[in-house]
Write an enzyme that holds these catalytic residues in place. Structure first.
Site, PDB file in Angstrom:
ATOM      1  CG  HIS A   1      -1.904  -1.014   1.388  1.00  0.00           C
ATOM      2  ND1 HIS A   1      -2.079  -1.756   2.532  1.00  0.00           N
ATOM      3  CD2 HIS A   1      -2.840  -1.474   0.508  1.00  0.00           C
ATOM      4  CE1 HIS A   1      -3.079  -2.611   2.382  1.00  0.00           C
ATOM      5  NE2 HIS A   1      -3.555  -2.472   1.154  1.00  0.00           N
TER       6      HIS A   1
ATOM      7  CE  LYS B   1     -11.048  -6.924   1.226  1.00  0.00           C
ATOM      8  NZ  LYS B   1      -9.719  -6.351   1.039  1.00  0.00           N
TER       9      LYS B   1
ATOM     10  CB  SER C   1      -4.413  -6.565   4.784  1.00  0.00           C
ATOM     11  OG  SER C   1      -3.997  -5.331   4.269  1.00  0.00           O
TER      12      SER C   1
ATOM     13  NE  ARG D   1      -3.255  -7.435  -4.064  1.00  0.00           N
ATOM     14  CZ  ARG D   1      -4.074  -7.550  -3.057  1.00  0.00           C
ATOM     15  NH1 ARG D   1      -3.612  -7.804  -1.856  1.00  0.00           N
ATOM     16  NH2 ARG D   1      -5.365  -7.450  -3.230  1.00  0.00           N
TER      17      ARG D   1
END
Ligand code: ADP
Length: 164
Positions: free
Chosen positions: A17, A41, A128, A91
């Site tokens: 990030h 999430k 994460s 990514r």
């Protein structure tokens, strides 16, 4: 003056990030980083306030970065902070599919465009979720996150607390 909004869960912020924020801060006059509650999430590990504090600490070397948090629609926040564009990081190719859909939806409902910044290959594996998993079992995440994040992860998952 060009302002961009970089929204994300940042649960917690990691070096991937930070790389995106550093690139955005070079490209644009102002970068607003917003920690969001993403209901898809599940329960986050860090509170919004903790995430905001960690982002602030991790970006203190950049003077055109502002931090905020929100629990509304990204496009509403973009309007509120006067963002010209939304910035998202990519990514791997699989990120692109969902990110593209979100970008098109945001464009449709608000007219705001999303710009993608690709990860440098050395950070492309950082996520994460994986960092939280490694930290839960006391693996070494010190090369993946800023020191303040590593410290707070250790506090969340103390050794020998029986939660593992
Ligand atoms: P979200 O819940 O919005 O996906 P994340 O905190 O997981 O929030 O990610 C925020 C943004 O950062 C997303 O655009 C994501 O693709 C991007 N991102 C996450 N990890 C990386 C990384 N290692 N390199 C580059 N971009 C990343």
């Amino acid at each position: 003056m060009t302002t961009v909004l970089y929204p994300g869960s940042f649960d917690p912020i990691h070096n991937g990030h930070i790389e995106i924020i550093e690139v955005a801060s070079k490209l644009f006059d102002e970068v607003v980083v917003a920690a969001v509650r993403n209901p898809q999430k599940g329960e986050p590990l860090f509170t919004l306030e903790e995430r905001q504090g960690l982002i602030a600490e991790a970006t203190s070397h950049l003077d055109n970065v502002r931090i905020t948090m929100f629990s509304s629609l990204v496009v509403d926040l973009a309007r509120e902070v006067g963002a010209d564009f939304i910035v998202r990081g990519l990514r791997v190719v699989s990120d692109f599919e969902s990110e593209l859909m979100m970008a098109q939806m945001n464009k449709r409902v608000s007219g705001i465009d999303t710009l993608f910044i690709p990860s440098g290959s050395s950070h492309a594996y950082l996520a994460s979720k994986l960092i939280r998993e490694i930290a839960r079992y006391h693996g070494d995440i010190s090369s993946m996150v800023p020191p303040a994040v590593a410290k707070l992860l250790e506090e969340k998952y103390p050794r020998g607390d029986g939660s593992t």
